[in-house]
Design a protein around this motif. Structure first.
Motif, PDB file in Angstrom:
ATOM      1  N   TYR A  33      47.033  98.691  56.236  1.00  0.00           N
ATOM      2  CA  TYR A  33      47.590  97.409  55.806  1.00  0.00           C
ATOM      3  C   TYR A  33      49.010  97.245  56.329  1.00  0.00           C
ATOM      4  CZ  TYR A  33      43.809  98.043  52.473  1.00  0.00           C
ATOM      5  OH  TYR A  33      42.576  98.273  51.915  1.00  0.00           O
ATOM      6  N   TYR A  35      52.348  94.885  55.150  1.00  0.00           N
ATOM      7  CA  TYR A  35      52.945  93.988  54.173  1.00  0.00           C
ATOM      8  C   TYR A  35      54.361  93.651  54.621  1.00  0.00           C
ATOM      9  CZ  TYR A  35      49.455  95.741  50.779  1.00  0.00           C
ATOM     10  OH  TYR A  35      48.306  96.088  50.118  1.00  0.00           O
ATOM     11  N   GLN A  37      58.034  92.504  52.548  1.00  0.00           N
ATOM     12  CA  GLN A  37      58.630  92.416  51.218  1.00  0.00           C
ATOM     13  C   GLN A  37      59.952  91.693  51.315  1.00  0.00           C
ATOM     14  OE1 GLN A  37      59.662  96.132  49.115  1.00  0.00           O
ATOM     15  NE2 GLN A  37      58.903  95.222  47.226  1.00  0.00           N
ATOM     16  N   LEU A  43      55.381  92.083  47.419  1.00  0.00           N
ATOM     17  CA  LEU A  43      54.715  92.509  48.644  1.00  0.00           C
ATOM     18  C   LEU A  43      53.659  91.483  49.026  1.00  0.00           C
ATOM     19  CD1 LEU A  43      54.347  96.247  47.718  1.00  0.00           C
ATOM     20  CD2 LEU A  43      55.306  95.473  49.880  1.00  0.00           C
ATOM     21  N   PHE A  90      56.205  97.037  55.386  1.00  0.00           N
ATOM     22  CA  PHE A  90      55.584  98.271  54.936  1.00  0.00           C
ATOM     23  C   PHE A  90      54.167  98.375  55.480  1.00  0.00           C
ATOM     24  CE2 PHE A  90      58.610 100.096  52.099  1.00  0.00           C
ATOM     25  CZ  PHE A  90      59.326  99.038  51.564  1.00  0.00           C
ATOM     26  N   MET A  94      44.555 103.462  52.841  1.00  0.00           N
ATOM     27  CA  MET A  94      43.749 103.703  51.637  1.00  0.00           C
ATOM     28  C   MET A  94      42.403 104.260  52.058  1.00  0.00           C
ATOM     29  SD  MET A  94      42.948 100.931  48.625  1.00  0.00           S
ATOM     30  CE  MET A  94      41.792  99.906  49.511  1.00  0.00           C
ATOM     31  N   PRO A 100      44.205 105.103  45.532  1.00  0.00           N
ATOM     32  CA  PRO A 100      45.500 104.437  45.696  1.00  0.00           C
ATOM     33  C   PRO A 100      45.843 104.194  47.160  1.00  0.00           C
ATOM     34  CG  PRO A 100      45.809 106.753  45.200  1.00  0.00           C
ATOM     35  CD  PRO A 100      44.339 106.479  45.042  1.00  0.00           C
ATOM     36  N   GLN A 101      46.657 103.177  47.385  1.00  0.00           N
ATOM     37  CA  GLN A 101      47.234 102.973  48.707  1.00  0.00           C
ATOM     38  C   GLN A 101      48.480 103.846  48.833  1.00  0.00           C
ATOM     39  OE1 GLN A 101      47.961  98.948  49.937  1.00  0.00           O
ATOM     40  NE2 GLN A 101      45.826  98.353  49.741  1.00  0.00           N
ATOM     41  N   PHE A 103      51.975 104.381  50.969  1.00  0.00           N
ATOM     42  CA  PHE A 103      52.894 103.562  51.749  1.00  0.00           C
ATOM     43  C   PHE A 103      53.840 104.407  52.581  1.00  0.00           C
ATOM     44  CE2 PHE A 103      52.454  99.190  50.233  1.00  0.00           C
ATOM     45  CZ  PHE A 103      51.609  99.369  49.161  1.00  0.00           C
ATOM     46  N   GLY A 104      54.241 103.843  53.723  1.00  0.00           N
ATOM     47  CA  GLY A 104      55.358 104.383  54.464  1.00  0.00           C
ATOM     48  C   GLY A 104      56.667 103.932  53.830  1.00  0.00           C
ATOM     49  N   ASP A 105      57.770 104.345  54.411  1.00  0.00           N
ATOM     50  CA  ASP A 105      59.082 104.006  53.852  1.00  0.00           C
ATOM     51  C   ASP A 105      59.668 102.717  54.422  1.00  0.00           C
ATOM     52  OD1 ASP A 105      60.265 107.399  53.260  1.00  0.00           O
ATOM     53  OD2 ASP A 105      59.303 105.935  51.928  1.00  0.00           O
ATOM     54  N   ARG A 108      63.073  98.058  58.383  1.00  0.00           N
ATOM     55  CA  ARG A 108      63.981  96.959  58.036  1.00  0.00           C
ATOM     56  C   ARG A 108      64.293  96.179  59.291  1.00  0.00           C
ATOM     57  NH1 ARG A 108      63.808 100.666  54.622  1.00  0.00           N
ATOM     58  NH2 ARG A 108      64.126 100.242  52.421  1.00  0.00           N
TER      59      ARG A 108
ATOM     60  N   MET B  34      46.489  99.066  39.030  1.00  0.00           N
ATOM     61  CA  MET B  34      47.405 100.111  39.429  1.00  0.00           C
ATOM     62  C   MET B  34      48.839  99.689  39.136  1.00  0.00           C
ATOM     63  SD  MET B  34      45.701 101.311  43.021  1.00  0.00           S
ATOM     64  CE  MET B  34      43.919 101.435  43.177  1.00  0.00           C
ATOM     65  N   TYR B  36      52.634 100.692  40.526  1.00  0.00           N
ATOM     66  CA  TYR B  36      53.401 101.394  41.541  1.00  0.00           C
ATOM     67  C   TYR B  36      54.870 101.381  41.136  1.00  0.00           C
ATOM     68  CZ  TYR B  36      49.574 101.604  44.916  1.00  0.00           C
ATOM     69  OH  TYR B  36      48.399 101.893  45.558  1.00  0.00           O
ATOM     70  N   ARG B  41      65.018 101.241  48.811  1.00  0.00           N
ATOM     71  CA  ARG B  41      64.909 101.628  50.209  1.00  0.00           C
ATOM     72  C   ARG B  41      63.773 102.646  50.459  1.00  0.00           C
ATOM     73  NH1 ARG B  41      69.168  99.197  52.359  1.00  0.00           N
ATOM     74  NH2 ARG B  41      68.958 100.115  54.408  1.00  0.00           N
ATOM     75  N   LYS B  42      62.781 102.599  49.588  1.00  0.00           N
ATOM     76  CA  LYS B  42      61.611 103.463  49.750  1.00  0.00           C
ATOM     77  C   LYS B  42      60.345 102.625  49.629  1.00  0.00           C
ATOM     78  CE  LYS B  42      62.947 107.822  50.005  1.00  0.00           C
ATOM     79  NZ  LYS B  42      62.613 108.617  51.217  1.00  0.00           N
ATOM     80  N   GLY B  43      59.217 103.194  50.081  1.00  0.00           N
ATOM     81  CA  GLY B  43      57.943 102.538  49.881  1.00  0.00           C
ATOM     82  C   GLY B  43      57.432 102.745  48.470  1.00  0.00           C
ATOM     83  N   PRO B  44      56.553 101.853  48.000  1.00  0.00           N
ATOM     84  CA  PRO B  44      55.968 102.030  46.663  1.00  0.00           C
ATOM     85  C   PRO B  44      55.129 103.310  46.597  1.00  0.00           C
ATOM     86  CG  PRO B  44      55.585  99.808  47.497  1.00  0.00           C
ATOM     87  CD  PRO B  44      56.094 100.623  48.646  1.00  0.00           C
ATOM     88  N   LEU B  46      52.203 105.330  43.931  1.00  0.00           N
ATOM     89  CA  LEU B  46      51.321 105.118  42.792  1.00  0.00           C
ATOM     90  C   LEU B  46      51.811 105.881  41.576  1.00  0.00           C
ATOM     91  CD1 LEU B  46      48.625 103.789  41.900  1.00  0.00           C
ATOM     92  CD2 LEU B  46      47.597 106.050  42.246  1.00  0.00           C
ATOM     93  N   LEU B  99      44.738  95.031  47.665  1.00  0.00           N
ATOM     94  CA  LEU B  99      45.497  94.942  46.429  1.00  0.00           C
ATOM     95  C   LEU B  99      46.231  93.608  46.401  1.00  0.00           C
ATOM     96  CD1 LEU B  99      47.109  98.503  46.291  1.00  0.00           C
ATOM     97  CD2 LEU B  99      45.341  97.630  44.785  1.00  0.00           C
ATOM     98  N   PHE B 101      49.615  92.243  44.739  1.00  0.00           N
ATOM     99  CA  PHE B 101      50.791  92.745  44.036  1.00  0.00           C
ATOM    100  C   PHE B 101      51.493  91.651  43.252  1.00  0.00           C
ATOM    101  CE2 PHE B 101      51.494  97.096  45.312  1.00  0.00           C
ATOM    102  CZ  PHE B 101      50.703  97.233  46.433  1.00  0.00           C
ATOM    103  N   GLY B 102      51.973  92.025  42.068  1.00  0.00           N
ATOM    104  CA  GLY B 102      52.921  91.191  41.359  1.00  0.00           C
ATOM    105  C   GLY B 102      54.282  91.303  42.042  1.00  0.00           C
TER     106      GLY B 102
END
Lengths: 112, 111
Positions: A33, A35, A37, A43, A90, A94, A100-101, A103-105, A108, B34, B36, B41-44, B46, B99, B101-102
């Motif tokens: 995926y 995304y 943000q 997301l 991001f 999955m 769960p998915q 994620f990478g970091d 930017r 789920m 998260y 500065r990080k990814g989500p 779980l 997914l 997301f909210g």
């Protein structure tokens, strides 16, 4: 374990330039995926690939293209960058829908 | 109207307090839920994952699902400064592959 790796971590572009964001996962996951943000927007899904060889549009696909190069790699391309594409991007992967998915970091990206 | 809604916060609490986070959704096809956690500065990552209505507990965290009301909650007991983060709820349909997301709730736990 590396998990999901995104490159680059930071990038500044000028309007109209193109670039490709890279993503690789080493967990043998089927789905991947992309995304974006933005503040207050949460997301938002740009594109996804449910399995190798397939890609589908998400919520905000305009201005982007993707390539599922193989099971490990999923790239996102901006053909002609616009300031509205300034965001944090991001990548996630999955194994299956009840898993769960991961994620990478993030990358930017600023477009001037 | 968004499919998944969260109060954006920030929610500021003193260390040791109970943090209560809420999420509402509109699509009755969502079956898996789920939570998260995302540090700056990080990814989500779980935090909790639940399927059925009712409560699921994991250490200091409790996830609560009420499918009849389309309402999801996350409770953090004995909150710590390290719990300061944004918390995102993310439901998914059975056999789905996306997914939703909210917008996330930002939590600040003050020492």
């Amino acid at each position: 374990n590396a998990g999901v790796t995104q490159t680059p971590k930071f990038q500044v572009l000028k309007t109209g330039q193109s670039m490709t964001l890279q993503c690789a996962q080493d967990m043998n996951h089927n789905s991947m995926y992309w995304y974006r943000q933005d503040p207050g927007m949460g997301l938002r899904l740009i594109y996804y690939s449910a399995s190798e060889g397939t890609t589908d549009k998400g919520e905000v696909p305009n201005g982007y293209n993707v390539s599922r190069l193989n099971k490990r790699e999923f790239s996102l391309r901006l053909e002609s960058a616009a300031p509205s594409q300034t965001s944090v991007y991001f990548c996630a992967s999955m194994r299956d829908f009840d898993q769960p998915q991961h994620f990478g970091d993030g990358t930017r990206l600023s477009i001037l | 109207q968004k499919e998944v809604e969260q109060d954006p916060g920030p929610l500021s609490v003193p260390e040791g307090a109970i943090v209560s986070l809420n999420c509402t959704y509109s699509n009755s096809a969502f079956q898996y839920f789920m939570w998260y956690r995302q540090y700056s500065r990080k990814g989500p990552e779980l935090l909790m994952y639940t399927y059925s209505s009712g409560n699921k507990e994991d250490g200091r965290f409790t996830a609560q699902v009420d499918k009849s009301s389309k309402y999801i909650s996350l409770f953090i007991r004995d909150s710590q400064p390290s719990d300061s983060a944004t918390y995102l709820c993310a439901p998914i349909k059975a056999a789905g592959n996306k997914l939703t997301f909210g917008g996330g709730t930002r939590v600040l736990v003050k020492p």
